[in-house]
Design an enzyme around this catalytic site. Structure first.
Site, PDB file in Angstrom:
ATOM      1  N   TYR A 144     -11.414 -26.766  -6.236  1.00 21.12           N
ATOM      2  CA  TYR A 144     -11.663 -25.340  -6.073  1.00 21.12           C
ATOM      3  C   TYR A 144     -10.338 -24.594  -6.159  1.00 21.12           C
ATOM      4  CZ  TYR A 144     -12.989 -20.948  -3.716  1.00 21.12           C
ATOM      5  OH  TYR A 144     -13.217 -19.623  -3.391  1.00 21.12           O
ATOM      6  N   ASP A 239      -2.232 -26.557  -7.680  1.00 18.77           N
ATOM      7  CA  ASP A 239      -2.778 -25.659  -6.683  1.00 18.77           C
ATOM      8  C   ASP A 239      -2.505 -26.281  -5.314  1.00 18.77           C
ATOM      9  OD1 ASP A 239      -4.205 -24.185  -4.888  1.00 18.77           O
ATOM     10  OD2 ASP A 239      -5.993 -23.983  -6.151  1.00 18.77           O
ATOM     11  N   LYS A 267      -2.675 -19.942   2.341  1.00 20.78           N
ATOM     12  CA  LYS A 267      -2.932 -20.524   3.664  1.00 20.78           C
ATOM     13  C   LYS A 267      -1.690 -20.605   4.564  1.00 20.78           C
ATOM     14  CE  LYS A 267      -7.336 -22.162   2.245  1.00 20.78           C
ATOM     15  NZ  LYS A 267      -7.887 -22.801   1.109  1.00 20.78           N
TER      16      LYS A 267
END
Ligand SMILES: *Cc1c(COP(=O)(O)O)cnc(C)c1O
Length: 425
Positions: A144, A239, A267
């Site tokens: 994702y 990522d 994050k």
């Protein structure tokens, strides 16, 4: 468990917000039942609006590596707020955070701050296309990268050539620019490079997959991607929105010794406030406006509150021994859960890298989406609810990671394992 107030709030929320939540997995759709509404958090614990207490392994889906309301982060945000919350002009903190990031991840010679991981991945792809002049990208089934149109694509079937949109509302023409390969399967990537010579701008990968549950890269997988992309003039994009500052201070690229051309962060670098970042080799980042022709901007990008929280968080992570400490706690959890499952004669396959782990129910081993998708989601849902009842908050989905923070104590983990023993019986 009293959840009168959570139920009342969820009923209001469902009238006002699609599904009652501002991000789908929060709705408990993956495990059934109704979400609890959280009132506050401190350290490794959260309390819901009905006063129930939980040991939290979601940790805001990864950012809270220091735990909830860490005093350094809270102080930094308060101070920043008192100086003004946003200017839309350059501030000193942005330079400081950029320094911390580029020092931690040497392949990121320059970095641009954005507001979310979604934005980071979307912009990284745009930069890769601008730099290479090519349009196709390769991603992996089960990975994702946020919800940008062209990235909401996963493998329909094995013979993944043209992407099939996973989300409604994504034009087929966008999805067709996204090619899907199998995680941990280099041959599936080689096949795409053979089928589309000189058309692939970038291979985008979670160097440790976290969004199909935790799946570590097989030995040689990341190195193979490095070689394939370099050989064909395409870019390797990591990522590291989850893994950055999580699996090591320098992220997965430090852990595995493979450098990316472009890296996405999010994050942890926001310390619990909304931030993302993308960066990479200087010659690549030169394409980004105002230096180059690729446009990307943001009213609140580099926001002083978010940047201060990020700086406080990264500084706290520089204390020596932190990552060994995290590893020790997470190993304790892994071993405890494994023993509990074994004792209950329940097949649970646990994948762990550093302080992120997933127990896949009903499968022997998980190396990619094909394995992960065979997990027994109903067994996971029963476990999830049994743990919630006992005061432990794991992710409300089989296909997510549990995050151990520095606030989790040995005693917290011991309690968690005891509860797991009871829950699995
Ligand atoms: C969370 C996540 C994103 C998206 O970040 P948001 O801040 O939710 O937009 C992108 N990539 C990975 C690997 C993630 O885990």
């Amino acid at each position: 468990m009293n959840n009168v107030r959570s139920r009342a709030l969820f009923s209001d929320a469902q009238r006002l917000i699609p599904g009652g939540v501002n991000s789908p997995v929060r709705s408990f759709g993956g495990v059934g039942g109704q979400p609890v509404f959280i009132a506050r958090g401190q350290g490794a614990r959260i309390w819901d609006v009905d006063g129930n207490e939980y040991i939290d392994y979601v940790c805001s889906w990864g950012p809270l590596i220091l735990g909830h309301a860490h005093p350094d982060v809270v102080a930094a945000v308060k101070e920043a707020a008192e100086r003004g919350t946003s200017f839309g002009a350059p501030t000193e903190g942005e330079v400081e955070l950029a320094k911390l990031i580029t020092q931690a991840v040497p392949s990121m010679e320059m970095v641009r701050l954005v507001n979310s991981g979604t934005e980071a991945a979307m912009s990284a792809i745009r930069a890769a296309r601008a730099f290479t002049g090519r349009s196709k990208i390769v991603k992996f089934a089960g990975c994702y990268h946020g919800h940008a149109d062209g990235l909401l694509v996963k493998a329909g079937s094995g013979a993944a050539t043209h992407g099939v949109p996973t989300s409604a509302g994504v034009p087929a023409a966008y999805a067709a620019e996204t090619l899907v390969a199998e995680y941990n399967d280099l041959e599936s990537v080689e096949a795409l490079f053979r089928a589309y010579p000189r058309e692939i701008a970038a291979v985008l990968v979670e160097p440790v997959a976290g969004n199909m549950g935790v799946v570590p890269p097989r030995e040689g997988f990341l190195e193979g991607l490095r070689r394939l992309t370099s050989d064909s003039g395409s870019l390797l994009v990591f990522d590291e929105v989850i893994t950055g500052f999580r699996v090591a201070y320098g992220g997965a690229q430090a852990l595995y010794g493979v450098a990316a051309d472009i890296t996405c962060l999010g994050k942890i670098i926001g310390g619990g406030l909304p931030v993302g970042a993308y960066g990479g080799r200087g010659d690549i980042m030169q394409v980004v406006a105002p230096l180059g022709p690729m446009y990307q901007a943001g009213t609140l990008s580099g926001n002083p509150l978010a940047v201060s929280a990020g700086i406080a968080c990264l500084r706290a992570l520089q204390r020596p021994g932190i990552y060994a400490e995290l590893e020790a706690r997470a190993t304790q959890l892994e071993e405890g859960l494994r023993a509990a499952a074994k004792r209950a004669e329940r097949p649970v396959s646990i994948n762990r890298v550093g302080s992120m782990l997933t127990g896949f129910f009903g499968v022997d081993s998980v190396a990619g989406w094909t394995d992960a998708s065979r997990a027994d989601t109903r067994a996971y849902a029963r476990f999830f609810h049994a743990m919630l009842e006992r005061g432990v908050y794991f992710a409300p989905s089989q296909f997510e990671a549990a995050f151990v923070s520095l606030a989790h104590t040995e005693a917290d983990i011991e309690q968690t394992v005891e509860k797991a023993r009871a829950a699995l019986r």
